[in-house]
Design an enzyme around this catalytic site. Sequence first.
Site, PDB file in Angstrom:
ATOM      1  N   ALA A   1      21.162  19.815 -17.130  1.00 51.29           N
ATOM      2  CA  ALA A   1      21.772  18.487 -17.139  1.00 51.29           C
ATOM      3  C   ALA A   1      21.629  17.833 -18.507  1.00 51.29           C
ATOM      4  O   ALA A   1      20.554  17.868 -19.124  1.00 51.29           O
ATOM      5  CB  ALA A   1      21.123  17.605 -16.070  1.00 51.29           C
TER       6      ALA A   1
ATOM      7  N   SER B   1      21.032  23.611 -27.625  1.00 54.75           N
ATOM      8  CA  SER B   1      22.343  23.603 -28.277  1.00 54.75           C
ATOM      9  C   SER B   1      22.181  24.047 -29.721  1.00 54.75           C
ATOM     10  O   SER B   1      21.131  23.829 -30.344  1.00 54.75           O
ATOM     11  CB  SER B   1      22.961  22.209 -28.247  1.00 54.75           C
ATOM     12  OG  SER B   1      24.142  22.152 -29.026  1.00 54.75           O
TER      13      SER B   1
ATOM     14  N   ASP C   1      19.406  12.966  -9.727  1.00 54.33           N
ATOM     15  CA  ASP C   1      19.470  12.375 -11.065  1.00 54.33           C
ATOM     16  C   ASP C   1      18.190  12.785 -11.790  1.00 54.33           C
ATOM     17  O   ASP C   1      17.085  12.404 -11.374  1.00 54.33           O
ATOM     18  CB  ASP C   1      19.562  10.852 -10.951  1.00 54.33           C
ATOM     19  CG  ASP C   1      19.764  10.168 -12.294  1.00 54.33           C
ATOM     20  OD1 ASP C   1      19.371  10.748 -13.327  1.00 54.33           O
ATOM     21  OD2 ASP C   1      20.299   9.050 -12.315  1.00 54.33           O
TER      22      ASP C   1
ATOM     23  N   LYS D   1      18.464  17.670 -28.731  1.00 50.76           N
ATOM     24  CA  LYS D   1      18.450  19.126 -28.600  1.00 50.76           C
ATOM     25  C   LYS D   1      17.391  19.773 -29.493  1.00 50.76           C
ATOM     26  O   LYS D   1      16.868  20.845 -29.162  1.00 50.76           O
ATOM     27  CB  LYS D   1      19.842  19.682 -28.895  1.00 50.76           C
ATOM     28  CG  LYS D   1      20.881  19.300 -27.835  1.00 50.76           C
ATOM     29  CD  LYS D   1      20.439  19.724 -26.431  1.00 50.76           C
ATOM     30  CE  LYS D   1      21.495  19.453 -25.382  1.00 50.76           C
ATOM     31  NZ  LYS D   1      21.088  19.911 -24.034  1.00 50.76           N
TER      32      LYS D   1
ATOM     33  N   TYR E   1      22.354  13.045 -30.246  1.00 52.24           N
ATOM     34  CA  TYR E   1      22.466  14.282 -29.476  1.00 52.24           C
ATOM     35  C   TYR E   1      21.695  15.416 -30.149  1.00 52.24           C
ATOM     36  O   TYR E   1      20.937  16.142 -29.490  1.00 52.24           O
ATOM     37  CB  TYR E   1      23.940  14.664 -29.335  1.00 52.24           C
ATOM     38  CG  TYR E   1      24.171  15.950 -28.581  1.00 52.24           C
ATOM     39  CD1 TYR E   1      23.917  16.025 -27.215  1.00 52.24           C
ATOM     40  CD2 TYR E   1      24.632  17.093 -29.238  1.00 52.24           C
ATOM     41  CE1 TYR E   1      24.127  17.212 -26.517  1.00 52.24           C
ATOM     42  CE2 TYR E   1      24.838  18.272 -28.548  1.00 52.24           C
ATOM     43  CZ  TYR E   1      24.591  18.324 -27.190  1.00 52.24           C
ATOM     44  OH  TYR E   1      24.792  19.508 -26.505  1.00 52.24           O
TER      45      TYR E   1
END
Length: 262
Positions: free
Chosen positions: A90, A140, A62, A157, A153
């Site tokens: 991840a 991203s 993790d 990124k 999100y």
Amino acid sequence: MPFNGHVVWITGASSGIGRALALECARRGADVALSARREEQLRAVAGEVRALGQKALVVPCDVTEEAQLEAAVKQVVDHFGRLDVAVANAGFGAIGTIEELDAETWRRQLDVNVVGLAQTARCALPELRKTDGRIVLIGSVASMVTLPNTGAYSASKAAVRSIGEALSMELKDEAVTCTTIHPGLVESDIARVDNTNTPDPDRRDPRNAALMWPTDKAARVMADAIEKRKREYVFTGHGKVMGFLCRHFPRVMHPVLANFSR
């Protein structure tokens, strides 16, 4: 075989881009260490790597647990004797408006996508220095193109992009290099994970299927960028175009993206 004899460690390797990149690296001659939380899926990917004639090691981990990352790097090196490429892949995407998302969701988003990524790099770097290796950060196109309901999100990124820029400068006098990769729309399970970072196979993927690249195609261009030690690499074609337009023509793109999302 550009990665012949190399050892590649990938987090988030149980599905999507991580799985596809593991298989592509194996095709190019690498032995692969696979990390994620879902051990059963990792073992399935390991079987696919071995079917390609390369060695595979399953290292459940993790990325939000610093001690687990440190132990994972040690396990990889103890098993293979070296580490040449570390891919911090991840991550997940929290969905919701800024008004809707509570502090716990924000912390979870940043803990996985930002802190977990940075600590993956930190833990791997001492071993990568021994092999003149490569650190790879998966960002991203969302770092350049933000839509309503994706603020958390996209913010995570954007942070990844900044981390990649800083790390590249910090390593300028070393043989170790940092490559930050910004994928556009790629087939993956990222949209089928809820805001608690729990897989939800019944969750609908809202992304435009016609624009999505298959994961094997994405893995090929990513592996090329890693091999060439590019500092930053953006794909797909629509990702490059949208990133350019949002950077240089924000007044035009802002209302377009706001209306498109509805």
